[in-house]
Design a protein around this motif. Structure first.
Motif, PDB file in Angstrom:
ATOM      1  N   LEU A 217       0.595  -1.314  -0.082  1.00 43.97           N
ATOM      2  CA  LEU A 217      -0.075  -0.107   0.035  1.00 43.97           C
ATOM      3  C   LEU A 217       0.848   1.099   0.088  1.00 43.97           C
ATOM      4  CD1 LEU A 217      -2.672  -1.070   2.754  1.00 43.97           C
ATOM      5  CD2 LEU A 217      -2.892  -1.084   0.093  1.00 43.97           C
ATOM      6  N   LEU A 218       0.305   2.352  -0.372  1.00 44.19           N
ATOM      7  CA  LEU A 218       0.962   3.632  -0.542  1.00 44.19           C
ATOM      8  C   LEU A 218      -0.098   4.524  -0.024  1.00 44.19           C
ATOM      9  CD1 LEU A 218       2.890   5.906  -1.613  1.00 44.19           C
ATOM     10  CD2 LEU A 218       1.595   5.893  -3.854  1.00 44.19           C
ATOM     11  N   ILE A 219       0.514   5.499   0.998  1.00 43.20           N
ATOM     12  CA  ILE A 219      -0.342   6.877   1.280  1.00 43.20           C
ATOM     13  C   ILE A 219       0.193   7.892   0.301  1.00 43.20           C
ATOM     14  CG2 ILE A 219      -0.777   8.417   3.227  1.00 43.20           C
ATOM     15  CD1 ILE A 219       0.421   6.065   5.190  1.00 43.20           C
ATOM     16  N   PRO A 220      -0.661   8.023  -0.668  1.00 44.47           N
ATOM     17  CA  PRO A 220      -0.470   9.147  -1.568  1.00 44.47           C
ATOM     18  C   PRO A 220      -0.072  10.502  -1.103  1.00 44.47           C
ATOM     19  CG  PRO A 220      -2.775   8.727  -1.785  1.00 44.47           C
ATOM     20  CD  PRO A 220      -2.276   7.737  -0.740  1.00 44.47           C
ATOM     21  N   PRO A 221       0.710  11.467  -1.786  1.00 44.59           N
ATOM     22  CA  PRO A 221       0.693  12.674  -1.486  1.00 44.59           C
ATOM     23  C   PRO A 221      -0.248  13.212  -2.253  1.00 44.59           C
ATOM     24  CG  PRO A 221       2.363  12.121  -3.145  1.00 44.59           C
ATOM     25  CD  PRO A 221       1.843  10.856  -2.659  1.00 44.59           C
ATOM     26  N   TYR A 222      -0.706  14.674  -1.925  1.00 50.82           N
ATOM     27  CA  TYR A 222      -1.596  15.325  -2.507  1.00 50.82           C
ATOM     28  C   TYR A 222      -0.920  16.759  -2.963  1.00 50.82           C
ATOM     29  CZ  TYR A 222      -5.884  17.458  -3.773  1.00 50.82           C
ATOM     30  OH  TYR A 222      -7.036  18.020  -4.567  1.00 50.82           O
ATOM     31  N   PRO A 223      -1.009  17.105  -4.078  1.00 49.82           N
ATOM     32  CA  PRO A 223      -1.828  16.208  -5.334  1.00 49.82           C
ATOM     33  C   PRO A 223      -0.625  15.151  -5.583  1.00 49.82           C
ATOM     34  CG  PRO A 223      -0.869  18.312  -6.060  1.00 49.82           C
ATOM     35  CD  PRO A 223      -0.795  18.621  -4.676  1.00 49.82           C
ATOM     36  N   ALA A 224      -0.954  14.190  -6.394  1.00 50.59           N
ATOM     37  CA  ALA A 224      -0.204  12.983  -6.724  1.00 50.59           C
ATOM     38  C   ALA A 224       1.191  13.436  -7.172  1.00 50.59           C
ATOM     39  CB  ALA A 224      -0.915  12.013  -7.657  1.00 50.59           C
ATOM     40  N   ASP A 225       1.292  14.334  -8.076  1.00 48.00           N
ATOM     41  CA  ASP A 225       2.582  14.661  -8.580  1.00 48.00           C
ATOM     42  C   ASP A 225       3.291  15.763  -8.072  1.00 48.00           C
ATOM     43  OD1 ASP A 225       0.791  16.660  -9.312  1.00 48.00           O
ATOM     44  OD2 ASP A 225       1.078  16.578 -11.492  1.00 48.00           O
ATOM     45  N   ALA A 226       2.748  16.235  -6.910  1.00 51.25           N
ATOM     46  CA  ALA A 226       3.410  17.142  -6.020  1.00 51.25           C
ATOM     47  C   ALA A 226       5.001  16.720  -5.666  1.00 51.25           C
ATOM     48  CB  ALA A 226       2.507  17.432  -5.021  1.00 51.25           C
ATOM     49  N   VAL A 227       5.810  17.960  -5.412  1.00 50.91           N
ATOM     50  CA  VAL A 227       7.204  17.681  -4.820  1.00 50.91           C
ATOM     51  C   VAL A 227       7.028  17.750  -3.286  1.00 50.91           C
ATOM     52  CG1 VAL A 227       9.562  18.281  -4.907  1.00 50.91           C
ATOM     53  CG2 VAL A 227       8.406  18.466  -6.950  1.00 50.91           C
ATOM     54  N   THR A 228       7.046  16.780  -2.538  1.00 47.21           N
ATOM     55  CA  THR A 228       6.816  16.537  -1.302  1.00 47.21           C
ATOM     56  C   THR A 228       8.058  16.195  -0.381  1.00 47.21           C
ATOM     57  OG1 THR A 228       5.897  14.289  -1.460  1.00 47.21           O
ATOM     58  CG2 THR A 228       4.673  16.265  -1.590  1.00 47.21           C
ATOM     59  N   SER A 229       7.811  16.123   0.800  1.00 50.75           N
ATOM     60  CA  SER A 229       8.838  15.365   1.750  1.00 50.75           C
ATOM     61  C   SER A 229       9.079  14.034   1.183  1.00 50.75           C
ATOM     62  CB  SER A 229       8.253  15.300   3.056  1.00 50.75           C
ATOM     63  OG  SER A 229       8.165  16.756   3.682  1.00 50.75           O
ATOM     64  N   GLU A 230      10.183  13.309   1.492  1.00 53.90           N
ATOM     65  CA  GLU A 230      10.721  12.059   1.062  1.00 53.90           C
ATOM     66  C   GLU A 230       9.834  10.860   1.777  1.00 53.90           C
ATOM     67  OE1 GLU A 230      14.428   8.969   1.555  1.00 53.90           O
ATOM     68  OE2 GLU A 230      14.535  11.062   1.884  1.00 53.90           O
TER      69      GLU A 230
END
Length: 247
Positions: A217-230
């Motif tokens: 499973l993946l807890i997705p970032p928002y939005p999916a293509d965002a540059v986020t924390s590692e």
């Protein structure tokens, strides 16, 4: 209660170290809420010390906290074994299918304490942990649980064997991975049970356990293509996972 002897103070202080907790089978609980939870639980509370009885100086000397609490208890460690937990994997008396957590090398005491608190809130049946996971009776862990430690069992064991037993019982084994499937789109209501493995803060789930995971499973970032924390903090990730499993 008179002031404590020097030997008694040294003994209580020694329980801040794992080797002495192991030797004596005891641990320390501090704070009004945590001690009251201990007294209300099935744990054996050997001694309770209150600041108004032993004095502030004594309490400062026996406390593991930078700011001593008004009360401290010495508690006997219970003996939890996997066999007692696993004997009824496919359901309990209420008919609810079980949900368990497994921790693969979580090192931070605050993270473990918070995970235990999360497990208590979301009704997780028990927590399994690798021997490399921080010790549950560490004073910082006990403090971070805010009393939940007296309601949730943490069993240190071979997680590979635990994963195999869940699979043999026909129960899913979940794990969180960056290449996993979106948690919110791939967790049907009928699948919200089984074992959820959470990896260490630095390395995630070990390769040996990854091969035993049946559902990534993946807890997705928002939005999916965002540059986020590692990645997410493991305790926060656990809370998100448990919330979705119970939704």
């Amino acid at each position: 209660m008179p002031a404590l002897s020097t030997n008694k103070i040294k003994f209580i202080r020694s329980l801040a170290q794992k080797k002495f907790r192991d030797e004596h089978g005891l641990f320390i609980a501090e704070g009004e809420k945590i001690v009251s939870e201990a007294l209300a639980s099935g744990y054996k509370v050997l001694e309770v010390y209150r600041v108004e009885e032993i004095g502030r100086e004594c309490m400062e000397r026996i406390s593991c906290l930078s700011s001593p609490s008004p009360v401290l208890a010495v508690v006997e460690k219970p003996n939890f074994t996997p066999d007692n937990i696993l004997k009824n994997l496919n359901g309990n008396l209420s008919g609810r299918k079980p949900l368990y957590l497994a921790l693969d090398g979580v090192k931070d005491p605050g993270n473990l304490g918070t995970i235990i608190r999360v497990a208590d809130w979301f009704g997780v049946d028990a927590i399994f942990a690798t021997p490399g996971t921080v010790e549950v009776w560490n004073p910082k862990v006990v403090q971070a649980t805010m009393g939940a430690i007296f309601r949730k069992q943490v069993i240190y064991t071979d997680l590979s064997e635990i994963c195999r037993k869940f699979t043999a019982a026909g129960l899913p084994v979940y794990g969180t991975f960056l290449d996993g499937k979106n948690l919110y789109e791939n967790l049907p209501a009928e699948s919200k049970h089984g074992l959820v493995v959470m990896g260490s803060e630095s390395f995630g789930i070990s390769p040996a356990l990854e091969s035993l995971i049946t559902n990534k499973l993946l807890i997705p970032p928002y939005p999916a293509d965002a540059v986020t924390s590692e990645s997410l903090n493991v305790a926060i990730a656990t809370a998100i996972i448990c919330a979705e499993f119970r939704r």
